[in-house]
Design an enzyme around this catalytic site. Structure first.
Site, PDB file in Angstrom:
ATOM      1  N   PHE A   1       0.880  -1.174   0.000  1.00  0.00           N
ATOM      2  CA  PHE A   1       0.000   0.000   0.000  1.00  0.00           C
ATOM      3  C   PHE A   1       0.910   1.214   0.000  1.00  0.00           C
ATOM      4  CE2 PHE A   1      -1.991   3.651   1.780  1.00  0.00           C
ATOM      5  CZ  PHE A   1      -3.355   3.537   1.622  1.00  0.00           C
ATOM      6  N   GLU A   2       0.787   2.043  -1.016  1.00  0.00           N
ATOM      7  CA  GLU A   2       1.527   3.300  -1.008  1.00  0.00           C
ATOM      8  C   GLU A   2       0.685   4.343  -1.707  1.00  0.00           C
ATOM      9  OE1 GLU A   2       5.132   2.415  -3.266  1.00  0.00           O
ATOM     10  OE2 GLU A   2       6.322   2.406  -1.441  1.00  0.00           O
ATOM     11  N   ILE A   3       0.583   5.515  -1.096  1.00  0.00           N
ATOM     12  CA  ILE A   3       0.095   6.688  -1.825  1.00  0.00           C
ATOM     13  C   ILE A   3       1.252   7.657  -1.724  1.00  0.00           C
ATOM     14  CG2 ILE A   3      -1.626   8.512  -1.989  1.00  0.00           C
ATOM     15  CD1 ILE A   3      -3.586   6.704  -0.482  1.00  0.00           C
TER      16      ILE A   3
ATOM     17  N   HIS B   1      12.319   2.170  -0.159  1.00  0.00           N
ATOM     18  CA  HIS B   1      11.460   3.367  -0.182  1.00  0.00           C
ATOM     19  C   HIS B   1      11.395   4.024   1.196  1.00  0.00           C
ATOM     20  CE1 HIS B   1       8.767   2.447  -3.945  1.00  0.00           C
ATOM     21  NE2 HIS B   1      10.032   2.627  -4.244  1.00  0.00           N
TER      22      HIS B   1
END
Ligand code: GDP
Ligand code: NAG
Ligand code: NAG
Ligand code: NAG
Ligand code: MG
Length: 380
Positions: A279-281, A316
């Site tokens: 999950f990444e925004i 990241h």
């Protein structure tokens, strides 16, 4: 014994029922396509007028967009053709819980061409623009300069330790691609923000506002729902490389960084905390920027993505923690999410507002192995 007449009768009955079934399927299909025509007309009229719903109360249903404003954003979905059923499940939920009201585009990426069946079954799920991209070989496969003997030794050593994906080269390709290349793909060039989606995940709650607009307005760089400890054996030398990079490039370190999230001793050792990147925004311009580009190039040049099994999640996370301000990280506390066995479920009023389908008592936030407390401690 069956007489020839009986045989003929049975055959006749069989052919007749087959015909009935086929025409029923055909009729259903015709009904479906006229329904599709109806709903597309309905949606067009909705977007031009305020919906006339009896119980309509903007504060109860804020997920109906209050304006036509959209962020510069897209979904990104890396997957294989045989991930189709899990892809459909994830896209369906995202559309129902959020995107049917916003129609942000979807970008699907694969190192092999997507099949026509795959594309058709995904396109039918949404009114939003959908595109399917092929990943260039040089940003996917193990580079020639990697010493395959050494890489093989690394894989075998990890297999002996019983680590998940220990022997997999494709998994390593995927981690390196997600670390250093996805945001350079031509289909993602037009966008700044992305929301990463994976097969077979769950979105438990209505997303009652536009998270991309939040990112834009609050100048956020990286949004997450789950933060946890990494398996050290997958990244034995990653932190040494990070420290070397820092000492050679101190100018890239943000003074108001989030080092305290990832290290308990001011950067001497890595505490293994990372955001769960399935999950990444996040902001692709951050990955495209000089600090991250130099960082990725340096990490890649060590071969650690193949000699070890460096995940895109720690890569990241460490970058976001060091090159962004800590207030540019964002915990999407109100987005219910599950991947494999870990889930984040909102609680209290956020759980009600989102009409969440998860158990609010079942959330990883403060469980053993979670890093949310450490994240919050940075702001207290
Ligand atoms: N095209 C492609 N996608 C992959 C490959 N391996 C993994 N993925 C995708 O990369 C993401 C992460 O892979 P996944 O198997 O879910 O790894 P995990 O979440 O770490 O267990 C998912 O979106 C997968 O569909 C691959 O070899 N090719
Ligand atoms: C749906 O709409 C298209 C274009 O308006 C039309 O050509 C088609 O016949 C319609 N299909 C049905 C089943 O009504
Ligand atoms: C990319 O790699 C695949 C698999 O090795 C190969 O089949 C394909 O021909 C390559 N494509 C190009 C453009 O080199
Ligand atoms: C969206 O963001 C990308 C990356 O920053 C940029 O190249 C593009 O011009 C932006 N598009 C719009 C419409 O602002
Ligand atoms: Mg996954």
């Amino acid at each position: 014994m069956l007489s020839p007449l009986r045989c003929l009768l049975i055959l006749l009955v069989f052919v007749l029922s087959l015909h009935l079934i086929l025409s029923a399927v055909h009729e259903d299909y015709a009904k479906l396509s006229s329904l599709a025509n109806l709903t597309s007309g309905f949606q067009k009229s909705l977007s031009n007028t305020t919906p006339d719903v009896d119980a309509y109360d903007p504060s109860l249903y804020p997920s109906i967009p209050q304006s036509d404003r959209r962020a510069n954003a897209t979904f990104v979905f890396l997957c294989r053709n045989n991930d189709l059923s899990g892809v459909i499940s994830s896209v369906r939920q995202m559309e129902d819980r959020f995107n049917r009201r916003y129609n942000y585009p979807w970008v699907f990426l694969n190192e092999e061409p997507f099949t026509e069946v795959f594309k058709e079954r995904v396109r039918v799920l949404t009114d939003a623009p959908v595109s399917f991209g092929l990943i260039p070989n040089q940003s996917w496969y193990q580079p020639d300069w990697i010493d395959e003997e050494k890489a093989k030794e690394g894989r075998e050593k990890m297999m002996a330790q019983g680590i998940i994906y220990a022997g997999s080269v494709p998994y390593r390709n995927m981690c390196r691609f997600n670390s250093g290349f996805f945001f350079q793909h031509e289909l993602l060039q037009p966008y700044k923000y992305y929301w990463r989606v994976e097969p077979d995940v769950q979105y438990f709650c209505d997303v009652v506002y536009d998270p991309f607009i939040l990112m834009e307005d609050q100048k956020k760089v990286y949004g997450f729902t789950i933060a946890l400890l990494e398996w050290h054996a997958t990244i034995p030398t990653l932190w040494d490389s990070v420290k070397k990079f820092i000492s050679q490039n101190p100018q890239y370190i943000e003074p108001q960084n989030a080092m305290d999230l990832i290290s308990g001793d001011g950067g001497d050792t890595y505490n293994l905390c990372h955001f769960w990147s399935n999950f990444e925004i996040a902001d692709m311009d951050f990955w495209r920027g000089e600090a991250y580009q130099k960082f990725f190039e340096f990490l890649d040049s060590t071969g650690g993505f193949y000699y070890e099994r460096w995940g895109d999640a720690p890569v990241h996370s460490i970058a976001a923690a060091l090159f962004a301000r800590r207030d540019q990280l964002h915990f999407f506390r109100d987005i219910g999410y599950k991947h494999d066995s870990f889930q984040h479920c909102p609680t209290g009023s956020e759980w009600i507002r989102g009409r969440c389908s998860c158990d609010p008592l079942d959330t990883f936030d403060y469980a053993y192995g979670s890093c949310i407390q450490r994240y919050e401690d940075m702001f207290s």
